[in-house]
Design a protein around this motif. Structure first.
Motif, PDB file in Angstrom:
ATOM      1  N   ASN A  42       0.828  -1.210   0.000  1.00  0.00           N
ATOM      2  CA  ASN A  42       0.000   0.000   0.000  1.00  0.00           C
ATOM      3  C   ASN A  42       0.865   1.263   0.000  1.00  0.00           C
ATOM      4  O   ASN A  42       0.563   2.248  -0.687  1.00  0.00           O
ATOM      5  N   SER A  45       2.395   1.682  -3.430  1.00  0.00           N
ATOM      6  CA  SER A  45       1.364   2.161  -4.359  1.00  0.00           C
ATOM      7  C   SER A  45       1.068   3.638  -4.122  1.00  0.00           C
ATOM      8  O   SER A  45       0.940   4.423  -5.076  1.00  0.00           O
ATOM      9  N   ASP A  46       0.963   3.999  -2.825  1.00  0.00           N
ATOM     10  CA  ASP A  46       0.715   5.406  -2.506  1.00  0.00           C
ATOM     11  C   ASP A  46       1.882   6.283  -2.985  1.00  0.00           C
ATOM     12  O   ASP A  46       1.669   7.377  -3.536  1.00  0.00           O
ATOM     13  N   ASP A  49       1.733   6.566  -6.713  1.00  0.00           N
ATOM     14  CA  ASP A  49       0.678   7.516  -7.095  1.00  0.00           C
ATOM     15  C   ASP A  49       1.137   8.956  -6.868  1.00  0.00           C
ATOM     16  O   ASP A  49       0.920   9.838  -7.709  1.00  0.00           O
ATOM     17  N   ALA A  50       1.790   9.165  -5.713  1.00  0.00           N
ATOM     18  CA  ALA A  50       2.264  10.524  -5.399  1.00  0.00           C
ATOM     19  C   ALA A  50       3.337  10.962  -6.400  1.00  0.00           C
ATOM     20  O   ALA A  50       3.345  12.110  -6.868  1.00  0.00           O
TER      21      ALA A  50
END
Length: 195
Positions: A42, A45-46, A49-50
């Protein structure tokens, strides 16, 4: 009474939930590892994305800045071309004006010189005719009183140009050599000063 039933139901549900959480078994190392992997996934992935959002924002910002710089460069180039065109036009106008003034001055100077030369020629012609008439009036330039030596002195002491003096002396020499040509040579002298 219904109020008591509701409170009793809440107490039963709350107690059951507390009992379940209190008696829940301890997670195994595999479950802990799986949970940590899930949390790490997670987080990755975060972070991705950032990073993607930051990259998109950076590209958009760079594109906008590049467009602004290109517009500024285009505006500066147009202004430079306009200024260069204006400067070239002004220089051409100044050159044309200077050329026109120079041509006018040259024309005026040439006209003045031509007029002065014409006046000088007229004056010399008039002076030459008077000088020739004076020689005849004194009698040294007549058929009967021709005096070559006195005439040579008069010619050399005159204000005639050297070229005119040479021509007059040649004609006088011809008269001295052939006195019978006096009338023709006198006419040559008159024509010399009349031209």
């Amino acid at each position: 009474m219904s109020r008591i039933l509701v409170i009793a139901a809440i107490v039963i549900v709350g107690g059951g939930a507390a009992y379940y959480f209190m008696n829940q078994p301890e997670p195994t190392p595999a479950e802990r590892l799986e949970s940590a992997a899930q949390d790490a996934g997670n987080a990755v992935s975060d972070a991705a994305d950032a990073a993607r959002d930051a990259a998109e924002e950076a590209v958009a910002s760079a594109t906008e800045q590049a467009a602004d710089v290109a517009q500024q460069a285009s505006d500066a180039a147009e202004e430079a071309v306009a200024q260069a065109t204006e400067a070239a036009t002004e220089a051409a106008e100044q050159a044309t004006t200077a050329a026109t003034e120079a041509a006018d001055q040259a024309t005026t100077a040439a006209t003045d010189l031509a007029n002065a030369a014409s006046d000088q020629v007229a004056s010399l012609t008039s002076d030459g005719e008077k000088w020739l008439q004076g020689l005849q009036d004194t009698g040294i330039l007549t058929k009967e009183g021709f005096n070559y030596d006195a005439l040579v002195l008069a010619v050399e002491g005159s204000s005639l140009s050297q070229e005119t003096k040479d021509t007059v002396l040649k004609i006088l020499g011809d008269i001295k050599a052939s006195p019978e040509t006096f009338d023709a040579k006198l006419q040559e002298l008159k024509e010399l000063f009349a031209s």
